[in-house]
Design a protein around this motif. Sequence first.
Motif, PDB file in Angstrom:
ATOM      1  N   TYR A  18       0.842  -1.187   0.000  1.00  0.00           N
ATOM      2  CA  TYR A  18       0.000   0.000   0.000  1.00  0.00           C
ATOM      3  C   TYR A  18       0.886   1.249   0.000  1.00  0.00           C
ATOM      4  O   TYR A  18       1.853   1.334   0.767  1.00  0.00           O
ATOM      5  N   ALA A  19       0.538   2.207  -0.859  1.00  0.00           N
ATOM      6  CA  ALA A  19       1.389   3.388  -1.065  1.00  0.00           C
ATOM      7  C   ALA A  19       1.180   4.417   0.038  1.00  0.00           C
ATOM      8  O   ALA A  19       0.857   5.572  -0.206  1.00  0.00           O
ATOM      9  N   ASN A  20       1.353   3.966   1.275  1.00  0.00           N
ATOM     10  CA  ASN A  20       1.027   4.819   2.416  1.00  0.00           C
ATOM     11  C   ASN A  20       2.048   4.656   3.537  1.00  0.00           C
ATOM     12  O   ASN A  20       1.774   4.972   4.677  1.00  0.00           O
ATOM     13  N   GLY A  21       3.236   4.120   3.210  1.00  0.00           N
ATOM     14  CA  GLY A  21       4.242   3.922   4.244  1.00  0.00           C
ATOM     15  C   GLY A  21       5.395   3.110   3.688  1.00  0.00           C
ATOM     16  O   GLY A  21       5.297   2.573   2.582  1.00  0.00           O
ATOM     17  N   PRO A  22       6.492   3.034   4.450  1.00  0.00           N
ATOM     18  CA  PRO A  22       7.675   2.339   3.936  1.00  0.00           C
ATOM     19  C   PRO A  22       7.540   0.818   3.983  1.00  0.00           C
ATOM     20  O   PRO A  22       6.732   0.287   4.743  1.00  0.00           O
ATOM     21  N   ILE A  23       8.346   0.127   3.185  1.00  0.00           N
ATOM     22  CA  ILE A  23       8.467  -1.330   3.269  1.00  0.00           C
ATOM     23  C   ILE A  23       9.247  -1.636   4.547  1.00  0.00           C
ATOM     24  O   ILE A  23      10.288  -1.039   4.796  1.00  0.00           O
ATOM     25  N   PHE A 336      10.884  -2.607  15.192  1.00  0.00           N
ATOM     26  CA  PHE A 336      10.047  -2.303  14.030  1.00  0.00           C
ATOM     27  C   PHE A 336      10.928  -1.553  13.045  1.00  0.00           C
ATOM     28  O   PHE A 336      11.056  -0.337  13.108  1.00  0.00           O
ATOM     29  N   LEU A 337      11.588  -2.293  12.171  1.00  0.00           N
ATOM     30  CA  LEU A 337      12.560  -1.659  11.286  1.00  0.00           C
ATOM     31  C   LEU A 337      12.082  -1.628   9.846  1.00  0.00           C
ATOM     32  O   LEU A 337      11.536  -2.611   9.346  1.00  0.00           O
ATOM     33  N   SER A 338      12.320  -0.509   9.195  1.00  0.00           N
ATOM     34  CA  SER A 338      12.042  -0.455   7.767  1.00  0.00           C
ATOM     35  C   SER A 338      13.128  -1.246   7.046  1.00  0.00           C
ATOM     36  O   SER A 338      14.198  -1.522   7.599  1.00  0.00           O
ATOM     37  N   ALA A 339      12.833  -1.602   5.801  1.00  0.00           N
ATOM     38  CA  ALA A 339      13.802  -2.337   4.989  1.00  0.00           C
ATOM     39  C   ALA A 339      15.108  -1.551   4.887  1.00  0.00           C
ATOM     40  O   ALA A 339      16.196  -2.122   4.960  1.00  0.00           O
ATOM     41  N   ASP A 340      14.992  -0.241   4.749  1.00  0.00           N
ATOM     42  CA  ASP A 340      16.195   0.578   4.597  1.00  0.00           C
ATOM     43  C   ASP A 340      16.993   0.655   5.899  1.00  0.00           C
ATOM     44  O   ASP A 340      18.220   0.610   5.892  1.00  0.00           O
ATOM     45  N   GLU A 341      16.280   0.773   7.020  1.00  0.00           N
ATOM     46  CA  GLU A 341      16.980   0.812   8.311  1.00  0.00           C
ATOM     47  C   GLU A 341      17.766  -0.479   8.527  1.00  0.00           C
ATOM     48  O   GLU A 341      18.901  -0.457   8.990  1.00  0.00           O
ATOM     49  N   PHE A 342      17.147  -1.608   8.180  1.00  0.00           N
ATOM     50  CA  PHE A 342      17.841  -2.888   8.366  1.00  0.00           C
ATOM     51  C   PHE A 342      19.036  -2.988   7.427  1.00  0.00           C
ATOM     52  O   PHE A 342      20.125  -3.418   7.819  1.00  0.00           O
ATOM     53  N   ALA A 343      18.835  -2.563   6.183  1.00  0.00           N
ATOM     54  CA  ALA A 343      19.923  -2.639   5.197  1.00  0.00           C
ATOM     55  C   ALA A 343      21.133  -1.837   5.668  1.00  0.00           C
ATOM     56  O   ALA A 343      22.280  -2.212   5.420  1.00  0.00           O
ATOM     57  N   ASP A 344      20.864  -0.727   6.376  1.00  0.00           N
ATOM     58  CA  ASP A 344      21.966   0.099   6.875  1.00  0.00           C
ATOM     59  C   ASP A 344      22.739  -0.590   8.001  1.00  0.00           C
ATOM     60  O   ASP A 344      23.847  -0.193   8.327  1.00  0.00           O
TER      61      ASP A 344
END
Length: 666
Positions: A18-23, A336-344
Motif C-alpha cells: 500500500y502506497a502509504n508507508g515504507p516497506i 520495528f525496522l524499515s527495509a532501509d533501516e535494516f539494510a543500513d
Amino acid sequence: MAPDSAAPDIIVTAALPYANGPIHIGHLVEYIQTDIYVRYLKLAGKNAVYCCADDTHGTAIEISAEKAGVTPEEYIARWQQAHQESFARYAIAFDSYYSTNSEENRELSEQLYAALKAGGHIYQKDVEQLYDEEAGRFLPDRYVKGECPECGAPDQYGDVCEKCNATYKPTDLVNPYSTLTKSTPVLKTSTHFFFALSKHSDFLKTWLANERLQPEIRNQIMHWVEKGLEDWCISRDAPYFGFKIPGTDKYFYVWLDAPVGYISSLAHLLGGTMAAREAWNHAEIQHFIGKDIIYFHLLFWPAVLHAAGWKVPDNLIVHGFLTVNGEKMSKSRGTFLSADEFADKVPDTEFLRFYYAANLSHAMTDLDLNLKDFTQRVNTELVGNIANFVYRTLSFIEKNYGGELTKPATDERARQLLLDVQTTVEHVVKHYNTYEFRKAVQGILKVSQLGNQYFQESEPWKHPAESQDVLTTCANLVRDLSIICSPILPRFAERVQQQLGLAPQRLADLSVTLEHTRIGKPAIIWRRMEPLVFGKPEATSGAAPAGAVQASAAQASTAQTNAKTPDILDLIVAKITNVEKHPKADKLYIETLDDGSGSARVIVSGLVPYYTADELVGKHIILVNNLKPAKLRGVESKGMLLAVQQGDDVKLIEAPDARPGDAVTI
Ligand SMILES: [Zn+2]
C-alpha cells in the motif's frame, strides 16, 4: 517494454504494498520468498515472470495526501519510488513493477466489472452508513470510534474491539464519533453496488479442492464458505481516490481494482491490456500472500474472476507474520525496522535473504528473526562454511596452478563425493519447487560441507603438485554451489561465477564438467559480521552535554542541512498539525505546522527515533523562524524546531499554553 515480449508460461505475484508507508522487514518476508521462487523457476529454464505494483487507492491514501498537502498522485508517486528503491537493495527483481493507479488498471477493472454486470452478478442495494456532516463524507470502519457495544470499552474502532475482540458494524458503536472531526456522525442512506458472492459457494468449494493449496488455508476458507458467504459491496461514495464506476457517481472499492493490478502489471510488461488478458488466460498463475489477506484472495478474487469468465489462480502460497526475537515487531523495543533501516545495519542484505530462506517452509507458520541466531548463522554457515569453501578452493588454484584446472579426480573417494553431491542437489531442486526453502538451504549447506570435508581430508597443501585434480573437483563443487544457491544469494552467486570465469549459470549447466580451463581472479566476498543489535536509538552525536539546547532536533538533520544559522534567532511558537514519514530518509519526518501566519508551513526533522507521528501531532513547539530554507533529501524544510539532547534521547521544547505565531523572547 517491447510490445512483442513473449507471453510468460508462469505468472507469479507478491501482494501489492500500500502506497502509504515504507516497506518494513516484515513485508520483506514475502517479497524475498517470491523472488527466490521466481529466480528458481528461471534457473530451471522456465518462462516465468514476477509481477507486482503499488496499491494506491482508497480513503486512507486520499486522507493522508490531503493532510500532507499534496495531491494523491504526488503522494503515491513518492511512496512508489521509495518502495522500489528498498526492493532493489535486497536484490528483489520484479519483471514488472507498476501502479494500480494506471490507465491499464482502469481499463482492466472496467472490463472485469462489465463482464460481471453482463453476467448478472452485480445488483444494487440501499445501505445505511455513518456520515460525517462536517467532513462531508461517509466514514469507513476505521474512521469511526465509540464505546464497544459488547464490553463498553471507550475509543474502539468501528469494526473490532481491541479490548474484548468483539466484531460488529460501525453503526453498533455506542456514542460514536468521527476520528476526522470528532463530531457525532449521522446515519445516511446510499445506494451501493454488490457482487453476488453468495451465488458462488459451489464454485469455491470445487476450486478449494485444489491439491496445491496449503491444507490449513483450505480448511479455514472452506469453513467460511460453509458458514455462508455474504455478498460483497464493491462501491464507495465520493470523496474517494480511485476509479469511477462507469455511468455512476460511485467509485470502485479499492479491493476490487487492487488485485486487477496483477494483470495491469503484466500489461505494463507485455505492452497492453489485450496481450495481458491473453497471457493471463493461458499461463499458470501463482500468488504469494500473507495470512492477513486470505479472505480477499481465496474468496473474492477467484469468485470474481470465475464469474467474469477470466482464468482463476492455480495456486496461492500463504506465509505467516514476522516476529523479532520471538515477539511482535515493536517501535518501543526498537524492532520495528524499515527495509532501509535494516539494510543500513548489515554488511550485506543477502544475509537477510539467506536467513529468511533458512526459516521458510510451505507451512503458514510465523517466521522469527532471532538476532543472535541471525549473526551466528551468517558467521558459521554463510561465512565459515560456504564463502570459506569458495575462497580456499579458488585461492589455492590461483596460487599453486596459476588458475589452471586439469581433469577432476577419478578415485573412489571423488566418485562417492560426486554421488553424494548429485543426490543432495536433486533434493535442493525438489525443495525449491515445493516452496520448502528451509530444506533447500540445508541441502546447499550440505554440499558445501561435503566440499570442505573433501578438501580437508585430501590435504592438498602437503603435496600441491599432485593435487590439481582434487582442486579441479573442488572447483566443480564451487560452481555447483553457486548455481544452487543463486535463487537465495543472487549477487554472491554472480560474483563466484565471475571468479570462476563463467557466464551466468543455469541448472542445466550442472551437467557440464569444468576442466582444462582457467578461472578468474579469486577474492574474499564475505567476512564475519559483528553481532546485530536493535533497540535503543544509537547516540546521535559524540558527547553532547546533558541538557544542551540545539537548534536541530537530531544530528540526522544537521548533517544534511546547509542552512546558515543567523546571528540573531527569531523564535516563534508553532503547532504541529500533521506528520508524515519522509519517503527517502528513515530518520526524518515531514511536519506540517501552523505558525500563526494562516498558511501551512512544512519542516523536516530527524525525530523518527524519538517520537511516533501520533505523539508529535498537536504539540506546540518552538520554531526557528528566520533560517534559510534547506532541502533535506528532496523535501524543502522551512525552519527548524528546538529540542534538548539528553544522552541518547532527544526531547522537544514545548510551549503547550502558547498560541501558534507567539514570539519567544530571549
Ligand atoms: Zn469490547
